[in-house]
Design an enzyme around this catalytic site. Sequence first.
Site, PDB file in Angstrom:
ATOM      1  N   CYS A   1    -101.541  -6.633  91.531  1.00 17.53           N
ATOM      2  CA  CYS A   1    -102.092  -5.327  91.941  1.00 17.53           C
ATOM      3  C   CYS A   1    -102.738  -4.598  90.764  1.00 17.53           C
ATOM      4  O   CYS A   1    -103.324  -3.527  90.942  1.00 17.53           O
ATOM      5  CB  CYS A   1    -101.001  -4.468  92.557  1.00 17.53           C
TER       6      CYS A   1
ATOM      7  N   CYS B   1     -93.919   3.122 101.918  1.00 15.81           N
ATOM      8  CA  CYS B   1     -94.727   1.947 101.559  1.00 15.81           C
ATOM      9  C   CYS B   1     -96.202   2.296 101.479  1.00 15.81           C
ATOM     10  O   CYS B   1     -96.702   3.101 102.279  1.00 15.81           O
ATOM     11  CB  CYS B   1     -94.577   0.850 102.620  1.00 15.81           C
ATOM     12  N   SER B   2     -96.910   1.631 100.575  1.00 10.42           N
ATOM     13  CA  SER B   2     -98.370   1.781 100.526  1.00 10.42           C
ATOM     14  C   SER B   2     -98.971   1.043 101.717  1.00 10.42           C
ATOM     15  O   SER B   2     -98.296   0.275 102.403  1.00 10.42           O
ATOM     16  CB  SER B   2     -98.910   1.216  99.217  1.00 10.42           C
TER      17      SER B   2
ATOM     18  N   ILE C   1    -101.736  -1.434 103.761  1.00 11.47           N
ATOM     19  CA  ILE C   1    -102.535  -2.662 103.656  1.00 11.47           C
ATOM     20  C   ILE C   1    -103.974  -2.228 103.984  1.00 11.47           C
ATOM     21  O   ILE C   1    -104.235  -1.711 105.074  1.00 11.47           O
ATOM     22  CB  ILE C   1    -102.011  -3.722 104.630  1.00 11.47           C
TER      23      ILE C   1
ATOM     24  N   LYS D   1    -100.460   5.233  98.712  1.00 11.12           N
ATOM     25  CA  LYS D   1     -99.752   5.609  99.940  1.00 11.12           C
ATOM     26  C   LYS D   1    -100.717   6.042 101.049  1.00 11.12           C
ATOM     27  O   LYS D   1    -100.555   5.639 102.190  1.00 11.12           O
ATOM     28  CB  LYS D   1     -98.751   6.732  99.607  1.00 11.12           C
TER      29      LYS D   1
ATOM     30  N   HIS E   1    -104.254   0.725  99.520  1.00 12.87           N
ATOM     31  CA  HIS E   1    -104.013  -0.188  98.388  1.00 12.87           C
ATOM     32  C   HIS E   1    -104.650  -1.562  98.637  1.00 12.87           C
ATOM     33  O   HIS E   1    -103.951  -2.531  98.934  1.00 12.87           O
ATOM     34  CB  HIS E   1    -102.493  -0.291  98.197  1.00 12.87           C
TER      35      HIS E   1
HETATM   36  C1  LIG Z   1     -94.999  -1.167 105.668  1.00 13.70           C
HETATM   37  C2  LIG Z   1     -95.706  -2.310 106.363  1.00 13.70           C
HETATM   38  C3  LIG Z   1     -94.791  -3.531 106.404  1.00 13.70           C
HETATM   39  C4  LIG Z   1     -96.047  -1.872 107.803  1.00 13.70           C
HETATM   40  O1  LIG Z   1     -96.720  -2.907 108.444  1.00 13.70           O
HETATM   41  P1  LIG Z   1     -96.541  -3.166 110.053  1.00 13.70           P
HETATM   42  O2  LIG Z   1     -95.112  -3.028 110.392  1.00 13.70           O
HETATM   43  O3  LIG Z   1     -97.211  -4.452 110.389  1.00 13.70           O
HETATM   44  O4  LIG Z   1     -97.304  -1.958 110.670  1.00 13.70           O
HETATM   45  P2  LIG Z   1     -98.625  -2.052 111.562  1.00 13.70           P
HETATM   46  O5  LIG Z   1     -99.777  -2.524 110.722  1.00 13.70           O
HETATM   47  O6  LIG Z   1     -98.301  -2.785 112.816  1.00 13.70           O
HETATM   48  O7  LIG Z   1     -98.870  -0.525 111.900  1.00 13.70           O
HETATM   49  C5  LIG Z   1     -98.101   0.194 112.840  1.00 13.70           C
HETATM   50  C6  LIG Z   1     -98.391   1.665 112.681  1.00 13.70           C
HETATM   51  O8  LIG Z   1     -97.870   2.109 111.423  1.00 13.70           O
HETATM   52  C7  LIG Z   1     -98.934   2.623 110.621  1.00 13.70           C
HETATM   53  N1  LIG Z   1     -98.668   2.156 109.257  1.00 13.70           N
HETATM   54  C8  LIG Z   1     -98.725   0.870 108.804  1.00 13.70           C
HETATM   55  N2  LIG Z   1     -98.364   0.859 107.506  1.00 13.70           N
HETATM   56  C9  LIG Z   1     -98.086   2.114 107.147  1.00 13.70           C
HETATM   57  C10 LIG Z   1     -97.664   2.716 105.946  1.00 13.70           C
HETATM   58  N3  LIG Z   1     -97.469   1.986 104.859  1.00 13.70           N
HETATM   59  N4  LIG Z   1     -97.467   4.062 105.933  1.00 13.70           N
HETATM   60  C11 LIG Z   1     -97.673   4.809 107.034  1.00 13.70           C
HETATM   61  N5  LIG Z   1     -98.072   4.291 108.217  1.00 13.70           N
HETATM   62  C12 LIG Z   1     -98.273   2.959 108.255  1.00 13.70           C
HETATM   63  C13 LIG Z   1    -100.197   2.033 111.184  1.00 13.70           C
HETATM   64  O9  LIG Z   1    -101.311   2.856 110.936  1.00 13.70           O
HETATM   65  C14 LIG Z   1     -99.879   1.981 112.651  1.00 13.70           C
HETATM   66  O10 LIG Z   1    -100.032   3.282 113.207  1.00 13.70           O
HETATM   67  P3  LIG Z   1    -100.557   3.481 114.707  1.00 13.70           P
HETATM   68  O11 LIG Z   1     -99.530   2.804 115.573  1.00 13.70           O
HETATM   69  O12 LIG Z   1    -100.614   4.976 114.851  1.00 13.70           O
HETATM   70  O13 LIG Z   1    -101.884   2.798 114.734  1.00 13.70           O
HETATM   71  C15 LIG Z   1     -97.027  -2.649 105.619  1.00 13.70           C
HETATM   72  O14 LIG Z   1     -97.852  -1.506 105.588  1.00 13.70           O
HETATM   73  C16 LIG Z   1     -96.773  -3.128 104.209  1.00 13.70           C
HETATM   74  O15 LIG Z   1     -96.374  -4.271 104.000  1.00 13.70           O
HETATM   75  N6  LIG Z   1     -96.994  -2.268 103.181  1.00 13.70           N
HETATM   76  C17 LIG Z   1     -96.731  -2.614 101.798  1.00 13.70           C
HETATM   77  C18 LIG Z   1     -97.864  -3.409 101.209  1.00 13.70           C
HETATM   78  C19 LIG Z   1     -97.499  -3.948  99.855  1.00 13.70           C
HETATM   79  O16 LIG Z   1     -96.424  -4.490  99.657  1.00 13.70           O
HETATM   80  N7  LIG Z   1     -98.431  -3.861  98.876  1.00 13.70           N
HETATM   81  C20 LIG Z   1     -98.221  -4.385  97.555  1.00 13.70           C
HETATM   82  C21 LIG Z   1     -97.259  -3.563  96.816  1.00 13.70           C
HETATM   83  S1  LIG Z   1     -96.654  -4.307  95.338  1.00 13.70           S
END
Ligand SMILES: CC(C)(COP(=O)(O)OP(=O)(O)OC[C@H]1O[C@@H](n2cnc3c(N)ncnc32)[C@H](O)[C@@H]1OP(=O)(O)O)[C@@H](O)C(=O)NCCC(=O)NCCS
Length: 390
Positions: free
Chosen positions: A89, A212-213, A215, A334, A338
């Site tokens: 990252c 979580c940040s 995607i 956030k 990211h």
């Molecule tokens: C947290 C996480 C697992 C959620 O993914 P998911 O469960 O597949 O969620 P979805 O993509 O199905 O989204 C579902 C809902 O949550 C929302 N959402 C997804 N990620 C979000 C987040 N991080 N914060 C707030 N809302 C989020 C989406 O917009 C969606 O909203 P909607 O229903 O109103 O459209 C994913 O965002 C993630 O892995 N984040 C971390 C990424 C990471 O690790 N980066 C590198 C860091 S070292």
Amino acid sequence: MKGKPLVSIVSAGLSKFGKIEGLYARELFAEAAKEAYERCPNLNPKKDIQALFVGHMGESYEHQGHTGATAADWAGLLHIPAIRTEGACASSGAALRAGIYAVLSGLCDVVMVGGVEKMTHRTTPEVTEFLAMASDYPFEQWHGITFPGLFALMATAHMHKYGTTEKQMAMVAVKNHYHGSLNPKAHMQKEVTLETALSSRVIAWPLKLYDCSLITDGASCLILTKPELAKKYTDTPVHIVGSGQASDTIGMYEREEFTSLKAAKLAAKKAYEMANVKPEDIDVAEVHDCFTIAEIIAYEDLGFCKPGEGGHLAEKGETKLGGRIPINTSGGLKAKGHPVGATGTAQAYEIYLQLTEQAEKRQVKDAEIGLTHNVGGSGATAAVHIYRRE
Ligand SMILES: CC(C)(COP(=O)(O)OP(=O)(O)OC[C@H]1O[C@@H](n2cnc3c(N)ncnc32)[C@H](O)[C@@H]1OP(=O)(O)O)[C@@H](O)C(=O)NCCC(=O)NCCS
């Protein structure tokens, strides 16, 4: 003297961040490059830019490697040396550092540095697996631990050692979503309440959805030149006055402590020394909030508060716009999002806007000195840069 310029930023560009359907990474990079060119009419990109360094974390997303040449092609920079940098990252924090090497070595007068990632067309499990490749294979990935899991371990260690609370972490999310609501290029431009953040579903306890940040798809770039050439291109250059990069053990299990990132502390120390500034001189900073706990740890590693006090800093609103030291005015990872390879130079883009008074609704008044803190993986790479306005 505070901050002898190493190199100067004369322009910067950022694609829209978000879930961008129908575009390849290369097209996002072209969008960022176009903005940088339009911002700098005195620059003739094809003639003036002598090298490109582009951060890109993973070829798995689009089954596309060879990012240096691909990005150069789509940014209208065919035939120059074009090199991909990879540091998870922190891939474009590393690109920025490489661009500084190129200019300071005297080999190049003008370079483009940037980064790109196209992620959202893949499923969350796929993205999670691709991201996890930046952790240790035999002892972390193999056992199924992912980045939310690794940062959850840091969070529980911080809670245990310092009494940091889930509420304090949620307040980082509330702040960054507020900042994101002021940024037209942010992935999520909506405010969230503390209750929403605290009651969101658990991803890896104590980290919840709003810890979580995102995607995200996106690209970013900067044009760098020698300080003595900067005025040829713009009346308002932003000087980079400190640069530090460091690494640490790839496996988190070998670290001296889990409540601090040694690579970030070492990179910050170098950058502060080079810039001849102290943490209290920083007016605005973009830090690597891949998880809310990471932002709290960043406050401590960068010296904005003592170890253990990061949660209180967030709780007291000191890092919100209008506070003592506004942090992640862009919305951070956030809320702005990211796109991993693009994040380092996207942070620099925000600081460039702040120090040239182009940050509109999220402008920090009279900001003179800015800082970026870009972390790769669970902290095996970190790059810190310090910027000063003209
Ligand atoms: C947290 C996480 C697992 C959620 O993914 P998911 O469960 O597949 O969620 P979805 O993509 O199905 O989204 C579902 C809902 O949550 C929302 N959402 C997804 N990620 C979000 C987040 N991080 N914060 C707030 N809302 C989020 C989406 O917009 C969606 O909203 P909607 O229903 O109103 O459209 C994913 O965002 C993630 O892995 N984040 C971390 C990424 C990471 O690790 N980066 C590198 C860091 S070292």
